[in-house]
Design a protein around this motif. Structure first.
Motif, PDB file in Angstrom:
ATOM      1  N   VAL A 200       0.830  -1.208   0.000  1.00 23.09           N
ATOM      2  CA  VAL A 200       0.000   0.000   0.000  1.00 23.09           C
ATOM      3  C   VAL A 200       0.864   1.257   0.000  1.00 23.09           C
ATOM      4  N   VAL A 201       1.864   1.301   0.887  1.00 21.70           N
ATOM      5  CA  VAL A 201       2.601   2.544   1.128  1.00 21.70           C
ATOM      6  C   VAL A 201       3.727   2.774   0.128  1.00 21.70           C
ATOM      7  N   VAL A 202       4.465   1.736  -0.229  1.00 19.09           N
ATOM      8  CA  VAL A 202       5.619   1.929  -1.107  1.00 19.09           C
ATOM      9  C   VAL A 202       5.221   2.521  -2.458  1.00 19.09           C
ATOM     10  N   PRO A 203       4.204   1.991  -3.166  1.00 19.78           N
ATOM     11  CA  PRO A 203       3.817   2.626  -4.429  1.00 19.78           C
ATOM     12  C   PRO A 203       3.370   4.079  -4.254  1.00 19.78           C
ATOM     13  N   ALA A 204       2.670   4.362  -3.149  1.00 24.09           N
ATOM     14  CA  ALA A 204       2.231   5.740  -2.900  1.00 24.09           C
ATOM     15  C   ALA A 204       3.428   6.672  -2.732  1.00 24.09           C
ATOM     16  N   ALA A 205       4.449   6.208  -2.004  1.00 26.19           N
ATOM     17  CA  ALA A 205       5.647   7.031  -1.807  1.00 26.19           C
ATOM     18  C   ALA A 205       6.400   7.230  -3.116  1.00 26.19           C
ATOM     19  N   LEU A 206       6.493   6.181  -3.928  1.00 28.28           N
ATOM     20  CA  LEU A 206       7.184   6.293  -5.217  1.00 28.28           C
ATOM     21  C   LEU A 206       6.475   7.293  -6.120  1.00 28.28           C
ATOM     22  N   TRP A 207       5.152   7.294  -6.071  1.00 28.74           N
ATOM     23  CA  TRP A 207       4.358   8.179  -6.931  1.00 28.74           C
ATOM     24  C   TRP A 207       4.386   9.619  -6.437  1.00 28.74           C
ATOM     25  N   LEU A 208       4.207   9.822  -5.128  1.00 25.16           N
ATOM     26  CA  LEU A 208       4.045  11.174  -4.600  1.00 25.16           C
ATOM     27  C   LEU A 208       5.369  11.848  -4.233  1.00 25.16           C
TER      28      LEU A 208
END
Length: 236
Positions: A200-208
């Protein structure tokens, strides 16, 4: 062993857990000095998931098959990891470590209240209420009463304090839900939960945050690794 009997090992494990979780406030504060909160949380859960997955497979265990039995892990990953980690880390951009520790001390009270209504045999008692009061006062003394002077302030400071408090409430809800919905091997459950949190968190961090463009200080990067290995993987 009855619920009132505790061995020396129980107390030593509890003290170790307190030390590991307590250190997270200081290392969060170090990490946010040069890294955004979402990247810190992504690194924390990613490192923790990797450590526990290696341990699971090295010990001959296996993750459960994909299916409906993963839903409890999804719930705990969100309420117990992704959301509170972000709320606390975001709040600690402003809130000092000592004050964050005091705000987090409201978690046991919230847990007592929730457990009273949701878990059979875990009703609120005078001894439990007195234990919370004594523990809270002890934390204030350890952190320093002057830390309470930091309560309030401008809008950003108040919102940041409420964010840390929100993380404490998430932890309280997670501790009760874990008792109710998590079954099976505790190590497998922990690894599965942190794996979901990472997804959940890793893709969000990569994107944002686009962390590949960041230039963190070495001490901040080291703090993230510590947060993942000790207060998250080992403590869990």
């Amino acid at each position: 062993m009855s619920g009132n009997q505790r061995t020396l090992q129980d107390w030593l494990l509890l003290l170790a857990l307190v030390a590991m979780w307590g250190s997270s406030f200081m290392f969060n504060r170090i990490a946010v000095s040069s890294l955004p909160p979402l990247t810190i949380v992504a690194g924390r859960v990613g490192v923790a998931a990797l450590v526990l997955l290696v341990f699971v497979y090295a010990s001959g265990r296996r993750l459960p098959a994909l299916g409906r039995n993963w839903w409890p892990y999804v719930v705990i990953a969100l309420i117990g990891n992704a959301i509170p980690f972000y709320l606390i880390t975001w709040g600690q951009q402003v809130v000092e470590s000592a004050l964050a520790g005091i705000l987090m001390a409201f978690m046991p009270l919230s847990t007592l209240v929730l457990a009273h209504f949701l878990i059979a045999g875990e009703g609120m008692t005078r001894n439990r209420a007195l234990g919370f009061a004594a523990g809270f006062c002890g934390i204030v003394l350890l952190m320093g009463p002057d830390a309470l002077a930091g309560l309030g302030g401008d809008t950003l400071r108040i919102v940041s304090q409420l964010s840390v408090l929100g993380g404490a409430l998430c932890y309280a809800l997670q501790s009760v839900l874990t008792r109710l919905i998590i079954r099976g091997d505790v190590i497998v459950s922990a690894a599965s939960t942190l794996l979901v949190a990472s997804l959940v968190v890793v893709p969000a961090a990569l994107w944002l945050d686009r962390p590949w463009l960041l230039e963190p200080r070495a001490v901040s990067a080291a703090a993230v690794v510590w947060l993942g290995v000790i207060p998250t993987a080992v403590a869990t």
